[in-house]
Design a protein around this motif. Structure first.
Motif, PDB file in Angstrom:
ATOM      1  N   ALA A  10       0.835  -1.205   0.000  1.00 28.22           N
ATOM      2  CA  ALA A  10       0.000   0.000   0.000  1.00 28.22           C
ATOM      3  C   ALA A  10       0.870   1.255   0.000  1.00 28.22           C
ATOM      4  O   ALA A  10       0.573   2.244  -0.690  1.00 28.22           O
ATOM      5  CB  ALA A  10      -0.916  -0.008   1.222  1.00 28.22           C
ATOM      6  N   LEU A  11       1.966   1.215   0.756  1.00 28.18           N
ATOM      7  CA  LEU A  11       2.883   2.354   0.799  1.00 28.18           C
ATOM      8  C   LEU A  11       3.500   2.600  -0.572  1.00 28.18           C
ATOM      9  O   LEU A  11       3.681   3.752  -0.989  1.00 28.18           O
ATOM     10  CB  LEU A  11       3.970   2.101   1.844  1.00 28.18           C
ATOM     11  CG  LEU A  11       4.991   3.229   2.063  1.00 28.18           C
ATOM     12  CD1 LEU A  11       4.286   4.517   2.466  1.00 28.18           C
ATOM     13  CD2 LEU A  11       6.009   2.817   3.133  1.00 28.18           C
ATOM     14  N   ALA A  12       3.806   1.525  -1.302  1.00 31.31           N
ATOM     15  CA  ALA A  12       4.336   1.680  -2.655  1.00 31.31           C
ATOM     16  C   ALA A  12       3.317   2.370  -3.555  1.00 31.31           C
ATOM     17  O   ALA A  12       3.661   3.261  -4.353  1.00 31.31           O
ATOM     18  CB  ALA A  12       4.708   0.319  -3.228  1.00 31.31           C
ATOM     19  N   GLY A  13       2.041   1.989  -3.439  1.00 33.30           N
ATOM     20  CA  GLY A  13       1.000   2.625  -4.257  1.00 33.30           C
ATOM     21  C   GLY A  13       0.821   4.091  -3.931  1.00 33.30           C
ATOM     22  O   GLY A  13       0.708   4.938  -4.830  1.00 33.30           O
ATOM     23  N   VAL A  14       0.794   4.421  -2.627  1.00 31.35           N
ATOM     24  CA  VAL A  14       0.634   5.819  -2.222  1.00 31.35           C
ATOM     25  C   VAL A  14       1.833   6.653  -2.683  1.00 31.35           C
ATOM     26  O   VAL A  14       1.681   7.791  -3.134  1.00 31.35           O
ATOM     27  CB  VAL A  14       0.455   5.913  -0.698  1.00 31.35           C
ATOM     28  CG1 VAL A  14       0.515   7.366  -0.228  1.00 31.35           C
ATOM     29  CG2 VAL A  14      -0.875   5.285  -0.288  1.00 31.35           C
ATOM     30  N   THR A  15       3.027   6.080  -2.597  1.00 33.67           N
ATOM     31  CA  THR A  15       4.231   6.797  -3.037  1.00 33.67           C
ATOM     32  C   THR A  15       4.169   7.070  -4.538  1.00 33.67           C
ATOM     33  O   THR A  15       4.533   8.165  -5.002  1.00 33.67           O
ATOM     34  CB  THR A  15       5.489   5.992  -2.691  1.00 33.67           C
ATOM     35  OG1 THR A  15       5.503   5.728  -1.291  1.00 33.67           O
ATOM     36  CG2 THR A  15       6.745   6.753  -3.070  1.00 33.67           C
ATOM     37  N   ALA A  16       3.710   6.094  -5.312  1.00 35.73           N
ATOM     38  CA  ALA A  16       3.573   6.294  -6.755  1.00 35.73           C
ATOM     39  C   ALA A  16       2.570   7.404  -7.053  1.00 35.73           C
ATOM     40  O   ALA A  16       2.788   8.240  -7.942  1.00 35.73           O
ATOM     41  CB  ALA A  16       3.141   4.989  -7.421  1.00 35.73           C
ATOM     42  N   ALA A  17       1.465   7.431  -6.302  1.00 31.23           N
ATOM     43  CA  ALA A  17       0.469   8.483  -6.502  1.00 31.23           C
ATOM     44  C   ALA A  17       1.041   9.852  -6.156  1.00 31.23           C
ATOM     45  O   ALA A  17       0.796  10.843  -6.857  1.00 31.23           O
ATOM     46  CB  ALA A  17      -0.771   8.197  -5.661  1.00 31.23           C
ATOM     47  N   ALA A  18       1.817   9.912  -5.068  1.00 34.78           N
ATOM     48  CA  ALA A  18       2.427  11.185  -4.687  1.00 34.78           C
ATOM     49  C   ALA A  18       3.384  11.672  -5.765  1.00 34.78           C
ATOM     50  O   ALA A  18       3.427  12.870  -6.089  1.00 34.78           O
ATOM     51  CB  ALA A  18       3.158  11.024  -3.357  1.00 34.78           C
ATOM     52  N   ALA A  19       4.157  10.751  -6.334  1.00 35.10           N
ATOM     53  CA  ALA A  19       5.066  11.135  -7.414  1.00 35.10           C
ATOM     54  C   ALA A  19       4.282  11.649  -8.619  1.00 35.10           C
ATOM     55  O   ALA A  19       4.686  12.630  -9.270  1.00 35.10           O
ATOM     56  CB  ALA A  19       5.926   9.932  -7.812  1.00 35.10           C
ATOM     57  N   ALA A  20       3.161  10.999  -8.910  1.00 36.06           N
ATOM     58  CA  ALA A  20       2.341  11.435 -10.041  1.00 36.06           C
ATOM     59  C   ALA A  20       1.783  12.829  -9.817  1.00 36.06           C
ATOM     60  O   ALA A  20       1.848  13.700 -10.705  1.00 36.06           O
ATOM     61  CB  ALA A  20       1.205  10.434 -10.266  1.00 36.06           C
ATOM     62  N   ILE A  21       1.234  13.084  -8.636  1.00 36.49           N
ATOM     63  CA  ILE A  21       0.636  14.388  -8.351  1.00 36.49           C
ATOM     64  C   ILE A  21       1.704  15.478  -8.291  1.00 36.49           C
ATOM     65  O   ILE A  21       1.532  16.584  -8.823  1.00 36.49           O
ATOM     66  CB  ILE A  21      -0.163  14.340  -7.035  1.00 36.49           C
ATOM     67  CG1 ILE A  21      -1.374  13.426  -7.192  1.00 36.49           C
ATOM     68  CG2 ILE A  21      -0.616  15.732  -6.629  1.00 36.49           C
ATOM     69  CD1 ILE A  21      -2.359  13.852  -8.251  1.00 36.49           C
ATOM     70  N   GLY A  22       2.834  15.182  -7.642  1.00 38.42           N
ATOM     71  CA  GLY A  22       3.893  16.186  -7.546  1.00 38.42           C
ATOM     72  C   GLY A  22       4.401  16.609  -8.904  1.00 38.42           C
ATOM     73  O   GLY A  22       4.573  17.811  -9.179  1.00 38.42           O
ATOM     74  N   SER A  23       4.651  15.648  -9.789  1.00 43.12           N
ATOM     75  CA  SER A  23       5.128  15.988 -11.129  1.00 43.12           C
ATOM     76  C   SER A  23       4.044  16.692 -11.937  1.00 43.12           C
ATOM     77  O   SER A  23       4.333  17.618 -12.715  1.00 43.12           O
ATOM     78  CB  SER A  23       5.599  14.725 -11.851  1.00 43.12           C
ATOM     79  OG  SER A  23       4.567  13.747 -11.906  1.00 43.12           O
ATOM     80  N   ALA A  24       2.786  16.274 -11.752  1.00 50.91           N
ATOM     81  CA  ALA A  24       1.694  16.931 -12.471  1.00 50.91           C
ATOM     82  C   ALA A  24       1.555  18.396 -12.056  1.00 50.91           C
ATOM     83  O   ALA A  24       1.285  19.269 -12.889  1.00 50.91           O
ATOM     84  CB  ALA A  24       0.380  16.183 -12.222  1.00 50.91           C
ATOM     85  N   GLU A  25       1.752  18.677 -10.774  1.00 55.97           N
ATOM     86  CA  GLU A  25       1.664  20.059 -10.314  1.00 55.97           C
ATOM     87  C   GLU A  25       2.774  20.914 -10.923  1.00 55.97           C
ATOM     88  O   GLU A  25       2.572  22.081 -11.251  1.00 55.97           O
ATOM     89  CB  GLU A  25       1.737  20.112  -8.788  1.00 55.97           C
ATOM     90  CG  GLU A  25       0.501  19.600  -8.079  1.00 55.97           C
ATOM     91  CD  GLU A  25      -0.725  20.439  -8.355  1.00 55.97           C
ATOM     92  OE1 GLU A  25      -0.586  21.662  -8.575  1.00 55.97           O
ATOM     93  OE2 GLU A  25      -1.836  19.887  -8.384  1.00 55.97           O
TER      94      GLU A  25
END
Length: 559
Positions: A10-25
């Motif tokens: 689950a932590l791996a999934g949340v980290t991937a989402a954070a990377a996606a949102i951070g780069s998108a911003e």
């Protein structure tokens, strides 16, 4: 699967989402803040959510409803990402497909906003690529936990120290009690695999440290990227352009606030609401940043002489200044979604007279730069009231959050049919031909403000002492004015309150009544009568479809 594995997955999934949102911003700082996946999807939610859900959000969070929506969207994304992480350990393709689905939703939401172009899809696409790469790195790449227990059904991890190794032939039957025989009650290795021992668990510890270290680095970079994206977006804003503006003096100044209009009673709303305290209710999750140098107002539709005005053109016209109280149709009885300010602007009637509405053009549609629309009766805008295209608020250029550079202000109408912020068009049409934003969502096409009153003090949490108690509040019936306010205690006879002076019928008025309070619990109620003779109804009705009704009621305990 071990008990710790789902948490790591689950932590791996949340980290991937954070990377996606951070780069998108970060990308959205270049393409525009509305193209951010969080903002675009949040805007889609605002436009498509059932009306009761929207009203519940306003009731629970008030002017913080947009922040609550963005936080809620982020939390839902986090939960979805955690689930994808767990599924991706079993089959990486599932996680990648989930990221792709969210990217598709972000692209669709961004491209369907008003004024969108192809570049608005980039934040979602690039964010998805970064998120997918991050998920791969933690699930099947260099940062994966060594090993994920049977990460894919039927597929064996790479052999090595601490990894599962596939048997090369039929498993031998160890002698009972031998070292190779599982101890009674122990778990056999899955799918017939044997586990190569780890030297004192050091490999497992190194694997966890590598995994968690990678998580920390990616989350840190994602946080920096997100903050940097927001900061860069702010740098692209129009605050500097707004601060450089000097508004012309009005040719017709507002009447001065008369002495005594503000009673100065504790907890009583001030007669003039500051820009900082003025309520804000709209559908924009990100405040539009409109450059006054490039801003244009197009007046068109069913008119004889269409025109287009620049910001400089507007400032060059004769400006008038007026105090006007604005109210939101979502304001519950006794609510605070209302405020009074001094507005500077161009009379809309003069502009309509110049363009010449054609017969049947009974509606003026105000259109915001973000595509939001409101429909105002043409007759109201031409009946002599001080309906303005406002450029100033309380002596300064409009705040960005309140519509800079230009917005509509119309006395006597709820904001959803009149108070278009960041306005860029006035289109003459008819109510039969066009429904503005809120009408298909169940609200009335025309929204005159209802006669209302409110008790500001004492408040329910107050415990006044027995004896003289000042009961005070505000009442409003914009463009009709307030003639009388009455208060009653415990359902007794109505007692007339004293009205403070006011600038005009287009603003609210403060009122007060001295109550000889006795110990115990008491119920206070208030009602107002406007200058047409209509008394505020006690019939309780919710805000939909055209504004709440009822008497504001406060229960207090006198000590």
């Amino acid at each position: 699967m071990s008990s710790t594995t789902p948490r790591y997955a689950a932590l791996a999934g949340v980290t991937a989402a954070a990377a996606a949102i951070g780069s998108a911003e970060l990308v959205a700082a270049l393409t525009g803040p509305r193209s951010s996946p969080l903002v675009a999807v949040g805007g889609l939610v605002v436009d498509t959510a059932p009306e009761p859900v929207k009203q519940l959000g306003i009731a629970l969070f008030g002017t913080y409803d947009k922040i609550a929506l963005l936080v809620g969207t982020a939390l839902l994304l986090g939960g979805f990402a955690a689930l994808l992480g767990v599924l991706a350990v079993r089959r990486l393709l599932i996680g990648l497909v989930g990221i792709g689905a969210f990217a598709a939703l972000g692209v669709m939401a961004a491209l369907t906003r008003a004024g969108a172009d192809v570049a608005d899809a980039l934040p979602s696409l690039i964010g998805a690529a970064v998120g997918g790469l991050t998920l791969w790195a933690f699930v099947a790449g260099p940062l994966e936990l060594d090993p994920w227990p049977w990460s894919s059904p039927g597929a064996a991890p790479a052999a090595g120290v601490g990894a599962y190794s596939e048997p090369t032939g039929p498993p031998a039957s160890p002698a009972p009690g031998s070292a190779a025989s599982p101890a009674p009650g122990s778990a056999a290795s899955p799918a017939g695999r044997s586990v190569v021992s780890r030297a004192g668990g050091s490999v497992a510890a190194d694997s966890r440290r590598r995994f968690l270290g990678g998580v920390g680095v990616v989350l840190g970079v994602a946080a920096v990227g997100g903050v940097a994206g927001r900061w860069l977006a702010g740098r692209r804003g129009v605050s500097a352009a707004r601060e450089a503006i000097t508004l012309p003096a009005p040719v017709s100044a507002a009447r001065p606030v008369p002495a005594g209009a503000d009673l100065g009673t504790p907890n009583l709303a001030s007669y003039v609401t500051s820009n900082k305290s003025f309520y804000r209710i709209d559908t924009a999750l990100v405040v539009p940043q409109v450059d006054p140098q490039t801003w244009r107002l197009r007046i068109h539709g069913r008119v004889r002489n269409p025109m287009t005005l620049s910001y400089a053109d507007l400032l060059a016209r004769p400006l008038v200044e007026r105090y006007v109280t604005l109210a939101c149709v979502s304001n519950e009885v006794g609510g605070n979604l209302i405020g009074n300010a001094r507005w500077l602007g161009v009379p809309i009637q003069e502009l309509l007279d110049e363009v010449g509405p054609l017969p049947g053009a009974d509606q003026v549609v105000g259109r915001s730069v973000d595509g939001w629309t409101c429909g105002t009766p043409t007759a109201v805008l031409r009946d002599g009231r001080d309906a303005l295209l406002a450029v100033g608020m309380n002596g300064e250029p409009l705040p960005v959050a309140h519509g800079f550079p230009v917005r509509m202000v119309v006395p006597g109408l709820y904001g959803y049919v009149s108070a278009c912020k960041w306005i860029t068009e006035l289109e003459l049409t008819s109510f039969a031909d066009f429904d503005a934003y809120w009408v298909p969502r169940g609200w009335s096409a025309q929204g005159p403000v209802k006669t209302q009153s409110r008790i500001d003090t004492p408040r329910p949490r107050n415990r006044p002492a027995a004896g003289p108690v000042m009961v005070a509040g505000v009442a409003w019936a914009q463009h009709r004015g307030i003639a009388r306010v009455e208060v009653r205690v415990d359902g007794g006879p109505w007692q007339q309150a004293e009205l403070a002076p006011t600038v005009s019928v287009d603003t609210w008025v403060q009122w007060s009544w001295r109550w000889e309070a006795t110990p115990g619990e008491h119920t206070l109620q208030v009602r107002a009568t406007d200058r047409t003779g209509e008394t505020q109804t006690g019939r309780e009705q919710g805000v939909a479809p055209d504004g709440a009704t009822g008497w504001h009621t406060v229960t207090v305990t006198v000590t």
